[in-house]
Design an enzyme around this catalytic site. Sequence first.
Site, short mmCIF file in Angstrom:
data_model
loop_
_atom_site.label_atom_id
_atom_site.label_comp_id
_atom_site.label_asym_id
_atom_site.label_seq_id
_atom_site.Cartn_x
_atom_site.Cartn_y
_atom_site.Cartn_z
N LYS A 193 0.75 -0.98 0.39
CA LYS A 193 -0.28 0.03 -0.06
C LYS A 193 0.96 1.06 -0.01
CE LYS A 193 -1.04 -0.54 5.07
NZ LYS A 193 -0.80 0.35 5.90
N ARG A 244 -10.06 0.02 15.48
CA ARG A 244 -9.59 0.65 14.70
C ARG A 244 -10.50 0.42 13.17
NH1 ARG A 244 -4.09 0.97 11.31
NH2 ARG A 244 -4.32 -0.81 10.85
N TYR A 273 16.70 30.03 6.67
CA TYR A 273 15.82 30.87 7.07
C TYR A 273 14.78 30.62 8.89
CZ TYR A 273 12.85 30.85 2.70
OH TYR A 273 12.68 30.85 1.54
N MET A 307 11.94 24.39 1.25
CA MET A 307 10.87 23.19 0.16
C MET A 307 12.04 22.57 -0.60
SD MET A 307 8.47 24.33 -2.27
CE MET A 307 7.61 25.74 -1.19
C1 LIG Z 1 -4.00 -4.12 8.38
C2 LIG Z 1 -2.20 -4.28 8.08
N1 LIG Z 1 -1.72 -4.59 8.34
C3 LIG Z 1 -0.49 -5.15 8.04
C4 LIG Z 1 0.42 -4.05 7.45
C5 LIG Z 1 1.94 -4.25 7.65
O1 LIG Z 1 2.52 -3.60 8.81
P1 LIG Z 1 3.95 -3.95 8.37
O2 LIG Z 1 3.89 -2.07 8.07
O3 LIG Z 1 4.35 -2.95 9.76
O4 LIG Z 1 4.76 -4.83 8.30
C6 LIG Z 1 -0.21 -2.42 8.06
C7 LIG Z 1 0.57 -1.68 7.70
O5 LIG Z 1 0.33 -0.51 8.34
C8 LIG Z 1 -2.18 -2.96 8.11
O6 LIG Z 1 -2.86 -2.28 7.79
#
Ligand SMILES: Cc1ncc(COP(=O)(O)O)c(C=O)c1O
Length: 355
Positions: free
Chosen positions: A35, A131, A250, A298
Amino acid sequence: MSRQTQAIIHADAIINNFSVLSSIAPDCDAMAVIKADAYGHGGVNVARLLRGRAKRFAVAIIEEALVLRDAGIVEPIVVLEGAHQPRECALAFQHNCILVMHTQQQLEWVRHCEPDQRPAIWLKVDTGMHRLGFAVDEIEHIVQAYHGILCEETVLATHLACADDEQSDATPEQLAAFSKVAAQFNFPVSIANSPATILWPQSRRGWNRLGVGLYGSQPVAGDVNIKPAMTLRSSVIALRTIPAGDSVGYGQAWTATRDSRIATVGIGYADGYPRHCPNGTPVIINGSKAELVGRVSMDMITIDVTDVPTVSIGDSVELWGENLSIDEVAAHAGTISYELMTRISARVPRIVRHR
Ligand SMILES: Cc1ncc(COP(=O)(O)O)c(C=O)c1O
């Protein structure tokens, strides 16, 4: 000659890290969490590197899965947040994506799909992170009520809140709660992320979901042989000597206590280098550690190279990577490696290096 600000993606490291983390749990299946553009490394890059190694990929949202499909990635993709809109169920079905279900509304959307066009689903259980997921005492009812839309692929999943803390009481509690729920059914399961895979043997079951460890951050101490997968580098674009008492950048946030040689480097917060990195944040130049001085702009930063011999315009500067741990830089920036990786902006080319 173009700007030398680049994120070098180390192909061998990603392959090594997947193999090392998978081998910790040889009886499990491992999926690669790619992701957020594979935590900034390029989702398509990483999916191609792990093709034939990872049996599945995981993303947060369906749009990320569609980018992978457009690039010809064919492995099943688990969408960790599931559908945000009903039409995503049809998209998931068409594109061989598995939706993680965590609300009854999502289950209804799937139920309303044509029976032969329902996407595969996972069920998420909230064992204490609060969550996403169905409550532990709700899951039996959910399984009964939606039995008709469950399938061979259905996995019971949970996520750990404190997997990176070996002393945590929360993890054994979550694991116990999950085991109790899982024992009621015959579903395959999925619990572990990278830190859990390393630290919590009882979490290694079914599908392990490997994220940050693939990218070489050491989210937990240990002897696990994972390697940095990204070297963020730039180059010196200007050099000057300033007298003691003069300030840099800055807000004049750093003042030289001696005559100082200052190198200006072509990377800034618009590239994803954190603006809140303080004076003293390390960088590597010509094999030596040097320190950030003055505020991050920047497009540029300034570093004190007074003690680094023979610095010239054009010299390469490593912000993190093979020679400087991203976790060390993250600690200076008051954040975690995940944030640094994912915030590298589109302006920085990702260059996949095989060696
Ligand atoms: C639901 C879920 N599973 C697995 C992972 C992977 O976690 P990690 O990057 O700590 O291995 C994430 C990452 O945020 C997650 O949200």
